[in-house]
Enzyme design. Structure first.
Site, PDB file in Angstrom:
ATOM      1  N   SER A  98       0.781  -1.240   0.000  1.00 46.08           N
ATOM      2  CA  SER A  98       0.000   0.000   0.000  1.00 46.08           C
ATOM      3  C   SER A  98       0.809   1.284   0.000  1.00 46.08           C
ATOM      4  O   SER A  98       0.214   2.361  -0.072  1.00 46.08           O
ATOM      5  CB  SER A  98      -0.941   0.018   1.190  1.00 46.08           C
ATOM      6  OG  SER A  98      -1.997  -0.849   0.911  1.00 46.08           O
ATOM      7  N   PHE A 156      -9.237 -12.498   0.887  1.00 49.80           N
ATOM      8  CA  PHE A 156      -8.147 -13.104   1.655  1.00 49.80           C
ATOM      9  C   PHE A 156      -8.588 -13.550   3.049  1.00 49.80           C
ATOM     10  O   PHE A 156      -7.786 -13.612   3.978  1.00 49.80           O
ATOM     11  CB  PHE A 156      -6.950 -12.141   1.724  1.00 49.80           C
ATOM     12  CG  PHE A 156      -6.439 -11.769   0.356  1.00 49.80           C
ATOM     13  CD1 PHE A 156      -6.103 -12.755  -0.564  1.00 49.80           C
ATOM     14  CD2 PHE A 156      -6.317 -10.436  -0.025  1.00 49.80           C
ATOM     15  CE1 PHE A 156      -5.644 -12.427  -1.847  1.00 49.80           C
ATOM     16  CE2 PHE A 156      -5.859 -10.089  -1.294  1.00 49.80           C
ATOM     17  CZ  PHE A 156      -5.522 -11.097  -2.211  1.00 49.80           C
ATOM     18  N   TYR A 195     -10.496   1.935   6.198  1.00 49.28           N
ATOM     19  CA  TYR A 195      -9.442   1.643   5.207  1.00 49.28           C
ATOM     20  C   TYR A 195      -9.949   0.638   4.185  1.00 49.28           C
ATOM     21  O   TYR A 195     -10.450  -0.428   4.540  1.00 49.28           O
ATOM     22  CB  TYR A 195      -8.229   1.066   5.938  1.00 49.28           C
ATOM     23  CG  TYR A 195      -7.011   0.919   5.063  1.00 49.28           C
ATOM     24  CD1 TYR A 195      -6.142   1.982   4.869  1.00 49.28           C
ATOM     25  CD2 TYR A 195      -6.734  -0.286   4.417  1.00 49.28           C
ATOM     26  CE1 TYR A 195      -5.022   1.849   4.063  1.00 49.28           C
ATOM     27  CE2 TYR A 195      -5.616  -0.423   3.611  1.00 49.28           C
ATOM     28  CZ  TYR A 195      -4.768   0.649   3.438  1.00 49.28           C
ATOM     29  OH  TYR A 195      -3.654   0.528   2.644  1.00 49.28           O
ATOM     30  N   SER A 196      -9.843   0.982   2.907  1.00 46.17           N
ATOM     31  CA  SER A 196     -10.360   0.089   1.867  1.00 46.17           C
ATOM     32  C   SER A 196      -9.563   0.226   0.579  1.00 46.17           C
ATOM     33  O   SER A 196      -9.425   1.319   0.024  1.00 46.17           O
ATOM     34  CB  SER A 196     -11.833   0.425   1.601  1.00 46.17           C
ATOM     35  OG  SER A 196     -12.298  -0.288   0.481  1.00 46.17           O
ATOM     36  N   ASN A 197      -9.072  -0.914   0.092  1.00 44.65           N
ATOM     37  CA  ASN A 197      -8.358  -0.911  -1.183  1.00 44.65           C
ATOM     38  C   ASN A 197      -9.234  -0.411  -2.324  1.00 44.65           C
ATOM     39  O   ASN A 197      -8.734   0.137  -3.308  1.00 44.65           O
ATOM     40  CB  ASN A 197      -7.849  -2.323  -1.493  1.00 44.65           C
ATOM     41  CG  ASN A 197      -6.701  -2.696  -0.583  1.00 44.65           C
ATOM     42  OD1 ASN A 197      -5.648  -2.065  -0.607  1.00 44.65           O
ATOM     43  ND2 ASN A 197      -6.891  -3.700   0.261  1.00 44.65           N
ATOM     44  N   ARG A 321      -0.081   8.516   5.655  1.00 40.33           N
ATOM     45  CA  ARG A 321      -0.329   8.248   7.072  1.00 40.33           C
ATOM     46  C   ARG A 321       0.539   9.151   7.939  1.00 40.33           C
ATOM     47  O   ARG A 321       1.607   9.582   7.516  1.00 40.33           O
ATOM     48  CB  ARG A 321       0.081   6.810   7.431  1.00 40.33           C
ATOM     49  CG  ARG A 321      -0.858   5.741   6.966  1.00 40.33           C
ATOM     50  CD  ARG A 321      -0.457   4.409   7.617  1.00 40.33           C
ATOM     51  NE  ARG A 321      -1.194   3.287   7.074  1.00 40.33           N
ATOM     52  CZ  ARG A 321      -2.449   2.982   7.392  1.00 40.33           C
ATOM     53  NH1 ARG A 321      -3.131   3.733   8.249  1.00 40.33           N
ATOM     54  NH2 ARG A 321      -3.032   1.936   6.860  1.00 40.33           N
ATOM     55  N   GLY A 336       2.803  -0.930   4.187  1.00 40.02           N
ATOM     56  CA  GLY A 336       2.384  -1.817   3.103  1.00 40.02           C
ATOM     57  C   GLY A 336       2.341  -3.250   3.583  1.00 40.02           C
ATOM     58  O   GLY A 336       3.204  -3.676   4.366  1.00 40.02           O
ATOM     59  N   ASN A 363       1.259 -11.589   6.903  1.00 39.89           N
ATOM     60  CA  ASN A 363       0.257 -12.369   7.637  1.00 39.89           C
ATOM     61  C   ASN A 363       0.833 -12.880   8.955  1.00 39.89           C
ATOM     62  O   ASN A 363       0.574 -14.001   9.363  1.00 39.89           O
ATOM     63  CB  ASN A 363      -0.269 -13.534   6.771  1.00 39.89           C
ATOM     64  CG  ASN A 363      -1.581 -14.085   7.305  1.00 39.89           C
ATOM     65  OD1 ASN A 363      -2.432 -13.332   7.786  1.00 39.89           O
ATOM     66  ND2 ASN A 363      -1.753 -15.385   7.241  1.00 39.89           N
TER      67      ASN A 363
HETATM   68  C1  REY Z   1      -4.069  -7.941   1.661  1.00 40.36           C
HETATM   69  C2  REY Z   1      -3.906  -9.274   2.320  1.00 40.36           C
HETATM   70  C3  REY Z   1      -3.831  -6.832   2.626  1.00 40.36           C
HETATM   71  C4  REY Z   1      -2.512  -9.538   2.785  1.00 40.36           C
HETATM   72  C5  REY Z   1      -3.994  -5.483   1.986  1.00 40.36           C
HETATM   73  N1  REY Z   1      -2.892  -4.966   1.456  1.00 40.36           N
HETATM   74  O1  REY Z   1      -5.043  -4.870   1.994  1.00 40.36           O
HETATM   75  C6  REY Z   1      -2.826  -3.606   0.994  1.00 40.36           C
HETATM   76  C7  REY Z   1      -1.914  -2.914   1.982  1.00 40.36           C
HETATM   77  C8  REY Z   1      -2.360  -3.552  -0.407  1.00 40.36           C
HETATM   78  O2  REY Z   1      -2.442  -2.360   2.965  1.00 40.36           O
HETATM   79  C9  REY Z   1      -2.364 -10.862   3.474  1.00 40.36           C
HETATM   80  N2  REY Z   1      -3.297 -11.020   4.538  1.00 40.36           N
HETATM   81  C10 REY Z   1      -0.936 -10.938   3.983  1.00 40.36           C
HETATM   82  C11 REY Z   1      -4.187 -11.992   4.587  1.00 40.36           C
HETATM   83  C12 REY Z   1      -5.072 -11.990   5.814  1.00 40.36           C
HETATM   84  O3  REY Z   1      -4.311 -12.826   3.726  1.00 40.36           O
HETATM   85  N3  REY Z   1      -5.966 -13.109   5.860  1.00 40.36           N
HETATM   86  O4  REY Z   1      -0.701 -10.572   5.158  1.00 40.36           O
HETATM   87  O5  REY Z   1      -0.080 -11.335   3.206  1.00 40.36           O
HETATM   88  O6  REY Z   1      -0.689  -2.941   1.804  1.00 40.36           O
END
Ligand code: REY
Length: 394
Positions: A98, A156, A195-197, A321, A336, A363
């Protein structure tokens, strides 16, 4: 496998590092933090401890780079690649997640500077009929206040199978927006931060609509080239990171399961919300330049810096931020989280000290929270001694 470097590449042990800390320099006081008249010297030993802890908690590798008034500090721990065991390097490229949102916000704010866009205009003025509510403005998108549901929450919900289902997929922006619109809005336009993509996917579509170019072209012409970010790329929908990079390892939801090598993916699920590739040096250059007024007019930067509080220590502007640190200093940038990589990229208000810290896993909340400690080490310096525990006076 442990290396810590300062300045122009000398490899030093932790003891030598602590002796080399540069003297504190005068810095502009933050308007909201009168006590922060002098920016403490970065705590490089503390930074190394933070990265070590991230490894203890499951990250294969971690890196940090500080650029401070022309001085550079580099710290690394662990590996870029679990197969070859190559040590991670601060010059390794990685997926910034992000942090991409800052790039997208800069493009839109430049278009606003050029009078090609009004921040308070409804998105539907530029993209007729796209959104189900004419009250959603461009400013709401960039400040995460539109109420548009984040489709990645569903996508996810199961981290590994969710990722494998999309890692090679190519989405259009409209397909991603349609996923969001299947769900109710989280709040009325402007009413709350959520917060929303989806917001930054709409932003990507808007950039395309207003300029007639893909976001990659606009990032390139407006940001990568002018700032000479030679290690920064937008390769969507290619799945490979060009050149030398740290591999990224996704932590499975099941405790004890093997890490999943998530390096190769389209990141099409994020695009203008999260698909940029970069390095620590380039992200430090980005935030130094942005906060130093080199990318936007002063009015444009002021719009970006109209922060609204999110938690007691965090606030969000427009694609930017703010984090309020324990020593009273506030720093500005983005975080990110994309499969395999966690990033923190922040700088002081004047942009003269910047830090990028990365762990090549995701994660893993422990690693994420630990890595936030890199900000404390980089901007607050060594923790103050408690009163009575030494020479320091309370
Ligand atoms: C996407 C999932 C998180 C990541 C997201 N990323 O919104 C945007 C950001 C681009 O804020 C994933 N988490 C992980 C999961 C949770 O799968 N169940 O942590 O790799 O950067």
């Amino acid at each position: 496998m442990v290396s810590a470097t300062v300045g122009r590449g000398a490899v030093l042990g932790a003891v030598a590092l602590s002796l080399l800390a540069v003297p504190a320099r005068a810095a502009t006081a933050e308007p909201n933090t009168p006590a922060a008249a002098v920016l403490p010297a970065p705590d490089i030993t503390g930074l190394a401890t933070v990265l070590r802890s991230a490894l203890d908690q499951g990250a294969p590798g971690a890196l940090a780079r500080i650029d401070d008034h022309g001085e550079t500090y580099r710290v690394t721990k662990g590996v870029a690649d679990r197969g070859t065991r190559r040590a991670i390097a601060t010059a390794d490229r990685f997926r910034v997640g992000s942090v991409t949102k800052t790039f997208s916000a800069v493009v839109l704010l430049q278009l606003a500077d050029e009078h090609r866009l009004a921040l308070d205009a409804p998105v539907n003025r530029y993209l007729p009929g796209l959104l189900p509510d004419d009250r959603i403005t461009v400013r709401h998108l960039l400040g995460h206040r539109s109420g548009l549901y984040d489709y990645t929450d569903d996508m996810f919900a199961k981290s590994v199978s969710g990722f494998e289902a999309v890692r090679k997929k190519v989405f259009t922006y409209r397909q991603l927006i349609a996923l969001s619109l299947k769900k109710p809005r989280t709040n009325a336009p402007g009413a709350a931060y959520s917060y929303s993509n989806t917001n930054f996917v709409v932003a990507g579509l808007l950039i395309e609509k207003l300029t007639g170019h893909g976001v990659g072209t606009e990032y390139e012409n407006r940001i990568f080239k002018p700032l000479k970010l030679r290690d920064t790329f937008y390769v969507h929908p290619d799945t490979a990171i060009p050149g030398r990079y740290a591999r990224g390892y996704l932590t499975a939801d099941t405790v004890g399961a093997e890490l999943v090598d998530a390096t190769a993916q389209t990141v099409s699920w994020a695009q203008s919300a999260g698909a940029v590739i970069s390095t620590a040096k380039d992200l430090n250059t980005l935030y130094s330049a942005l906060l130093g007024g080199k990318l936007l007019s002063s009015a444009g930067l002021a719009e970006m810096e109209r922060f609204k509080r999110v938690t007691s220590t965090t606030a969000y502007g427009l694609g930017l931020r703010r984090r309020d640190l324990s020593c009273g200093i506030s720093v500005y940038g983005h975080t990110g989280a994309v499969q395999g990589y966690y990033t923190y990229a922040f700088a002081t208000k004047d942009g003269k000290r910047s830090l990028t810290a990365v762990a090549n896993t995701s994660n893993n909340e422990k690693v994420l929270n630990t890595l936030a400690g890199a900000l404390e080490s980089a901007f607050c310096g060594k923790p103050k001694k408690l009163p009575g525990s030494g020479a320091a006076k309370g």
